[in-house]
Design a protein around this motif. Sequence first.
Motif, short mmCIF file in Angstrom:
data_model
loop_
_atom_site.label_atom_id
_atom_site.label_comp_id
_atom_site.label_asym_id
_atom_site.label_seq_id
_atom_site.Cartn_x
_atom_site.Cartn_y
_atom_site.Cartn_z
N MET A 1 80.65 12.39 -23.83
CA MET A 1 82.12 12.64 -23.38
C MET A 1 83.05 13.76 -24.40
N PHE A 2 83.48 14.71 -23.69
CA PHE A 2 83.84 15.88 -24.37
C PHE A 2 85.29 15.92 -24.21
N GLY A 3 85.92 16.09 -25.46
CA GLY A 3 87.36 16.26 -25.54
C GLY A 3 87.86 17.46 -25.21
N SER A 30 79.50 12.31 -27.95
CA SER A 30 78.96 10.81 -28.24
C SER A 30 77.94 10.69 -29.38
N LEU A 31 77.46 9.54 -30.00
CA LEU A 31 76.71 9.57 -30.97
C LEU A 31 75.24 9.87 -30.44
N THR A 32 74.98 9.70 -29.02
CA THR A 32 73.50 10.24 -28.42
C THR A 32 73.55 11.63 -28.30
N GLN A 33 74.58 12.17 -28.07
CA GLN A 33 74.59 13.80 -28.11
C GLN A 33 74.49 14.25 -29.40
N ALA A 34 75.14 13.95 -30.35
CA ALA A 34 74.71 14.09 -31.73
C ALA A 34 73.39 14.15 -32.12
N LYS A 36 70.63 13.86 -29.92
CA LYS A 36 69.63 14.83 -29.51
C LYS A 36 70.06 16.16 -29.33
N GLY A 37 71.48 16.52 -29.54
CA GLY A 37 71.50 17.86 -29.20
C GLY A 37 72.18 17.75 -27.67
N ASP A 38 72.83 18.96 -27.47
CA ASP A 38 73.39 19.26 -26.16
C ASP A 38 74.01 20.32 -25.89
N LYS A 39 74.06 20.78 -24.39
CA LYS A 39 74.72 21.86 -24.08
C LYS A 39 75.59 21.62 -23.22
N ALA A 40 77.04 22.24 -23.57
CA ALA A 40 78.18 21.71 -22.77
C ALA A 40 79.12 22.93 -22.46
N LYS A 41 79.76 22.75 -21.22
CA LYS A 41 80.69 23.83 -20.75
C LYS A 41 82.07 23.26 -21.21
N ILE A 42 82.86 24.27 -21.66
CA ILE A 42 84.30 24.07 -21.98
C ILE A 42 85.15 25.08 -21.27
N ILE A 122 75.21 22.32 -28.69
CA ILE A 122 75.34 21.38 -29.73
C ILE A 122 74.14 21.18 -30.61
N PRO A 123 73.75 21.26 -31.75
CA PRO A 123 72.51 21.27 -32.37
C PRO A 123 72.08 19.78 -32.52
N SER A 124 71.12 19.26 -32.53
CA SER A 124 70.78 17.63 -32.79
C SER A 124 70.95 17.44 -34.56
N GLY A 125 71.67 16.25 -34.61
CA GLY A 125 72.02 16.03 -35.95
C GLY A 125 73.27 16.58 -36.61
N VAL A 126 74.14 17.20 -35.49
CA VAL A 126 75.29 17.53 -35.94
C VAL A 126 76.44 16.29 -36.37
N GLU A 127 77.03 16.60 -37.38
CA GLU A 127 78.07 15.56 -38.10
C GLU A 127 79.30 15.66 -37.82
#
Length: 280
Positions: A1-3, A30-34, A36-42, A122-127
Amino acid sequence: MFGDAFSGGRKNTGRQSGRGSDLRYNMEISLTQAFKGDKAKIRVPASVQCKDCKGIGSKNGVAPETCNACNGHGKVRAQQGFFTIERTCPTCQGSGQVIKESCSVCKGSGRIQKQKTLSVNIPSGVEDGTRIRLSGEGEAGLNGSPPGDLYIFITISPHYIFQRDNANIYCRVPIPFTSASLGGHVEVPTVDGGRAKITIPAGTQSGFQFRLKSKGMSILRSKERGDMFVEALVETPVNLSKRQKEILKEFEDEGKNEKNNPETEGFFSKVRDLWEDLKD
């Protein structure tokens, strides 16, 4: 989910005259995205350089002329008695240059408003609270000056099972009181989407924590992972049948002379000591 909440709050660093303002974008993941890491469009509303005048602000991109009022200095002086007062040139607004004919697209500002679509890694392990900087993706600068930067602030939404504490993951797992008493096994989910099998020792109490090494969160810029802590929550049965109640009553009667409840024995022993102290 992206704000998609875009903050218009801008911070002009002032590092260079005319440089565009920095922008802030709040993103919820989401915690899952944090993990695994992700690539998002904004999509970000911002001012961009006018293509017709290349950010200069003049028609067809013709170079501005030197201001005759200040001779290109951007400031004018006025004599008032014994004092000389220096102020910003009202003709060129301090730029030292004037545009003879403004660009019809940007009306001389050199910038236009536009929705920009950007890709964010979004890098994996982001806080939670991590700031990601996209250089040059802020507001366009004045008169062709460099643009500002875009700062993305990460917020991690709460998870319905897991709680995160730095690189460690915590969760509470209900355990039947029979398994807690006799021992057994239970499968628990892990943050990577897998499962882990835990051996429940006989006599396990509520609040006891099982540690699963390297089953926690990813660590930023590292191949290592944190640990996972599973807290036992011994569940008291409800809606008992008549036969079940009889069995439990038999169990209670059978164990009256046995120390089957160490926590209870220890607590009431301390209570008796307290009452004795109060009598003295």
